[in-house]
Scaffold this motif. Structure first.
Motif, PDB file in Angstrom:
ATOM      1  N   THR A  55      -0.305  26.389   3.539  1.00 18.91           N
ATOM      2  CA  THR A  55      -1.137  26.650   4.720  1.00 18.91           C
ATOM      3  C   THR A  55      -2.620  26.400   4.479  1.00 18.91           C
ATOM      4  N   LYS A  56      -3.128  26.832   3.325  1.00 23.13           N
ATOM      5  CA  LYS A  56      -4.581  26.733   3.106  1.00 23.13           C
ATOM      6  C   LYS A  56      -5.063  25.292   2.971  1.00 23.13           C
ATOM      7  N   ASN A  57      -4.168  24.373   2.601  1.00 20.75           N
ATOM      8  CA  ASN A  57      -4.559  22.964   2.464  1.00 20.75           C
ATOM      9  C   ASN A  57      -3.927  22.064   3.527  1.00 20.75           C
ATOM     10  N   GLN A  58      -3.321  22.676   4.523  1.00 17.24           N
ATOM     11  CA  GLN A  58      -2.609  21.889   5.532  1.00 17.24           C
ATOM     12  C   GLN A  58      -3.538  20.914   6.262  1.00 17.24           C
ATOM     13  N   ASN A  59      -4.721  21.367   6.628  1.00 15.93           N
ATOM     14  CA  ASN A  59      -5.644  20.485   7.352  1.00 15.93           C
ATOM     15  C   ASN A  59      -6.110  19.320   6.481  1.00 15.93           C
ATOM     16  N   ILE A  60      -6.334  19.601   5.195  1.00 15.41           N
ATOM     17  CA  ILE A  60      -6.733  18.537   4.266  1.00 15.41           C
ATOM     18  C   ILE A  60      -5.610  17.521   4.130  1.00 15.41           C
ATOM     19  N   PHE A  61      -4.386  18.027   3.955  1.00 20.43           N
ATOM     20  CA  PHE A  61      -3.223  17.154   3.816  1.00 20.43           C
ATOM     21  C   PHE A  61      -3.058  16.258   5.043  1.00 20.43           C
ATOM     22  N   LYS A  82       0.864  -1.183   0.000  1.00 23.98           N
ATOM     23  CA  LYS A  82       0.000   0.000   0.000  1.00 23.98           C
ATOM     24  C   LYS A  82       0.897   1.227   0.000  1.00 23.98           C
ATOM     25  N   ILE A  83       0.821   2.007  -1.072  1.00 20.92           N
ATOM     26  CA  ILE A  83       1.701   3.162  -1.220  1.00 20.92           C
ATOM     27  C   ILE A  83       0.875   4.372  -1.634  1.00 20.92           C
ATOM     28  N   VAL A  84       1.149   5.510  -1.019  1.00 25.66           N
ATOM     29  CA  VAL A  84       0.547   6.764  -1.451  1.00 25.66           C
ATOM     30  C   VAL A  84       1.678   7.716  -1.811  1.00 25.66           C
ATOM     31  N   ILE A  85       1.509   8.410  -2.935  1.00 27.23           N
ATOM     32  CA  ILE A  85       2.526   9.315  -3.453  1.00 27.23           C
ATOM     33  C   ILE A  85       1.938  10.715  -3.548  1.00 27.23           C
ATOM     34  N   MET A  86       2.553  11.666  -2.869  1.00 26.59           N
ATOM     35  CA  MET A  86       2.133  13.063  -2.918  1.00 26.59           C
ATOM     36  C   MET A  86       3.360  13.939  -3.160  1.00 26.59           C
ATOM     37  N   SER A  87       3.141  15.089  -3.809  1.00 27.35           N
ATOM     38  CA  SER A  87       4.261  15.999  -4.050  1.00 27.35           C
ATOM     39  C   SER A  87       3.809  17.444  -4.000  1.00 27.35           C
ATOM     40  N   ASP A  88       4.790  18.325  -4.080  1.00 30.22           N
ATOM     41  CA  ASP A  88       4.540  19.763  -4.250  1.00 30.22           C
ATOM     42  C   ASP A  88       3.653  20.350  -3.157  1.00 30.22           C
ATOM     43  N   GLN A  89       4.023  20.041  -1.911  1.00 33.11           N
ATOM     44  CA  GLN A  89       3.352  20.687  -0.787  1.00 33.11           C
ATOM     45  C   GLN A  89       3.830  22.136  -0.645  1.00 33.11           C
ATOM     46  N   HIS A  90       5.086  22.376  -0.955  1.00 33.30           N
ATOM     47  CA  HIS A  90       5.684  23.721  -0.849  1.00 33.30           C
ATOM     48  C   HIS A  90       5.465  24.312   0.535  1.00 33.30           C
ATOM     49  N   ARG A  91       5.779  23.507   1.562  1.00 37.00           N
ATOM     50  CA  ARG A  91       5.683  24.023   2.929  1.00 37.00           C
ATOM     51  C   ARG A  91       6.613  25.219   3.091  1.00 37.00           C
ATOM     52  N   THR A 125       2.713  18.930  11.164  1.00 37.46           N
ATOM     53  CA  THR A 125       2.820  18.101   9.959  1.00 37.46           C
ATOM     54  C   THR A 125       4.042  17.206  10.037  1.00 37.46           C
ATOM     55  N   PHE A 126       5.165  17.764  10.467  1.00 38.34           N
ATOM     56  CA  PHE A 126       6.395  16.970  10.552  1.00 38.34           C
ATOM     57  C   PHE A 126       6.294  15.860  11.602  1.00 38.34           C
ATOM     58  N   LYS A 127       5.551  16.098  12.655  1.00 40.26           N
ATOM     59  CA  LYS A 127       5.356  15.035  13.647  1.00 40.26           C
ATOM     60  C   LYS A 127       4.528  13.895  13.057  1.00 40.26           C
ATOM     61  N   LEU A 128       3.642  14.218  12.133  1.00 46.77           N
ATOM     62  CA  LEU A 128       2.878  13.184  11.437  1.00 46.77           C
ATOM     63  C   LEU A 128       3.791  12.409  10.482  1.00 46.77           C
TER      64      LEU A 128
END
Length: 295
Positions: free
Chosen positions: A39-45, A20-29, A84-87
Motif C-alpha cells: 500500500t505505501k508504495n502503490q502510487n509509486i509502482f 524493451k522489458i521491465v522486470i519487477m517483483s515482490d510487490q506483496h499485494r 493496479t490490476f486494471k493497469l
C-alpha cells in the motif's frame, strides 16, 4: 540443482536490441490495512508502470506479486488493488504482460485459482463480472533468448528449501504464527528478505548456479537489488517494490541491462513527484558474456 529443471521447462522469449522489458517483483499485494506492505508504495509502482506502458515496455512480474500466504481470501487482493490490476490488464491486453510465480503466490500454478480470482473482476457499479486477466498463464521461469545468449528469469525461491519444498509449512507459519508476532517486532525466519543469513545463502546459491552455467540469472525473492560488475558474475536481482523509500526494478533496453529505482522526490516549488534514478548499469548483455567467456 532444481534450477536446471526450471530451465528445461522455461517459456522461451526471443529478444533483440529493439526489445524493451521491465522486470519487477515482490510487490506483496495484500488485503489493505497495516499488514499490506504494498500500500505505501502503490502510487509509486503505478506511476512507474504507467510510464513503462506509455514507452512500449513489456512487463514481467517476477513472483510474489500477490501475498497469498498472508491473505486467505484472495478476492480481497483484487478488490483492494483493482486500480493496479486494471493497469496490469492494459499490458495484458497488448500482449506485453508475463507473470511468474514466487513462493508467496505459488498457488497460481493451479489453473482453478487463476480462473476463480484473476480471470474476471466484479464491477460494483454495473453489478456484473468483467474480464480482467482472462486466460492468464503463470510461469515458473522465462528464458530470454538474446541471439545465442540466454537470460534466465525466475523468482529465486527454488534454492530456498523452506520456501520451495516446504512452502506449505512456511505459508502456515506465516499466516498463523509470524504474521501476528511481527506486529511486536519479531522477524520471520522463513523469509529470505528478513533473515539476513538466509538471504545471503540464497544469493550465494543463485550466483553459484549462474557462474557454473555461464548464464545470466535474474531473480527476486531476497528483496536485495544486485547488479554485478562486468566480468564478476552473472547474477542479478531486481530488489523489491516494498522498500521503505521506493521500488527497484531491472530494465532491458537497446541490448543493455540497467538497475533503477523509482521514488518520491521533491521538485521545484515543493512539488512531490515520482522520479527515476539509475542505481547501476547500462552495460550491454554482450559485454557480460564476452568477459565470462574469456575467463
Amino acid at each position: 540443482m532444481k534450477i536446471d529443471k526450471v530451465l528445461a521447462k522455461a517459456l522461451e522469449m526471443p529478444i533483440d536490441e529493439n526489445s524493451k522489458i521491465v522486470i519487477m517483483s515482490d510487490q506483496h499485494r495484500g488485503a489493505g490495512g497495516n499488514a499490506d506492505n504494498f500500500t505505501k508504495n502503490q502510487n509509486i509502482f503505478e506511476a512507474a508502470l504507467r510510464k513503462y506502458y506509455l514507452n512500449g515496455f513489456t512487463y514481467i512480474e517476477l513472483g510474489d506479486g500477490d501475498d497469498m500466504w498472508e491473505v486467505i481470501n484472495y478476492d480481497e487482493i483484487i478488490k483492494e488493488h483493482l486500480k493496479t490490476f486494471k493497469l496490469l490488464k492494459k499490458f495484458y491486453d497488448d500482449k506485453r504482460f508475463f507473470m511468474i510465480y514466487g513462493n508467496h503466490d505459488m498457488c497460481k500454478k493451479n489453473k482453478e485459482v487463476l480462473k476463480k480470482f484473476f480471470y474476471f473482476y466484479q464491477d460494483v457499479e454495473q453489478r456484473k463480472q468483467k474480464p480482467l486477466l482472462n486466460e492468464l498463464q503463470v510461469h515458473e521461469s522465462i528464458l530470454l533468448k538474446y541471439y545465442q545468449y540466454d537470460l534466465l528469469v525466475l523468482h529465486g525461491h527454488q534454492v530456498d528449501f523452506l520456501n520451495s519444498s516446504l512452502w506449505r509449512l512456511s505459508r502456515f507459519l506465516v499466516r498463523y504464527l509470524w504474521k501476528p508476532l511481527e506486529t511486536i517486532g519479531l522477524k520471520d525466519p522463513t523469509s529470505a528478505a528478513k533473515n539476513y543469513k538466509g538471504g545471503k545463502l540464497t544469493e550465494k546459491k543463485l550466483a553459484a548456479w549462474s557462474k557454473k552455467k555461464n548464464k545470466i540469472l535474474i531473480a527476486g525473492h531476497t528483496h536485495r537489488p544486485v547488479y554485478p560488475n562486468v566480468g564478476e558474475n552473472l547474477y542479478f536481482n531486481d530488489g523489491t517494490c516494498i522498500h521503505p523509500d521506493g521500488i527497484t526494478c531491472i530494465e532491458i533496453e537497446n541490448g543493455k541491462i540497467t538497475l533503477v529505482k523509482w521514488a518520491l522526490e521533491l521538485k521545484g516549488d515543493n512539488i512531490l513527484a515520482v522520479g527515476r534514478e539509475v542505481i547501476a548499469g547500462g552495460d550491454s548483455i554482450l559485454s557480460f558474456y564476452q568477459k565470462v567467456l574469456k575467463r
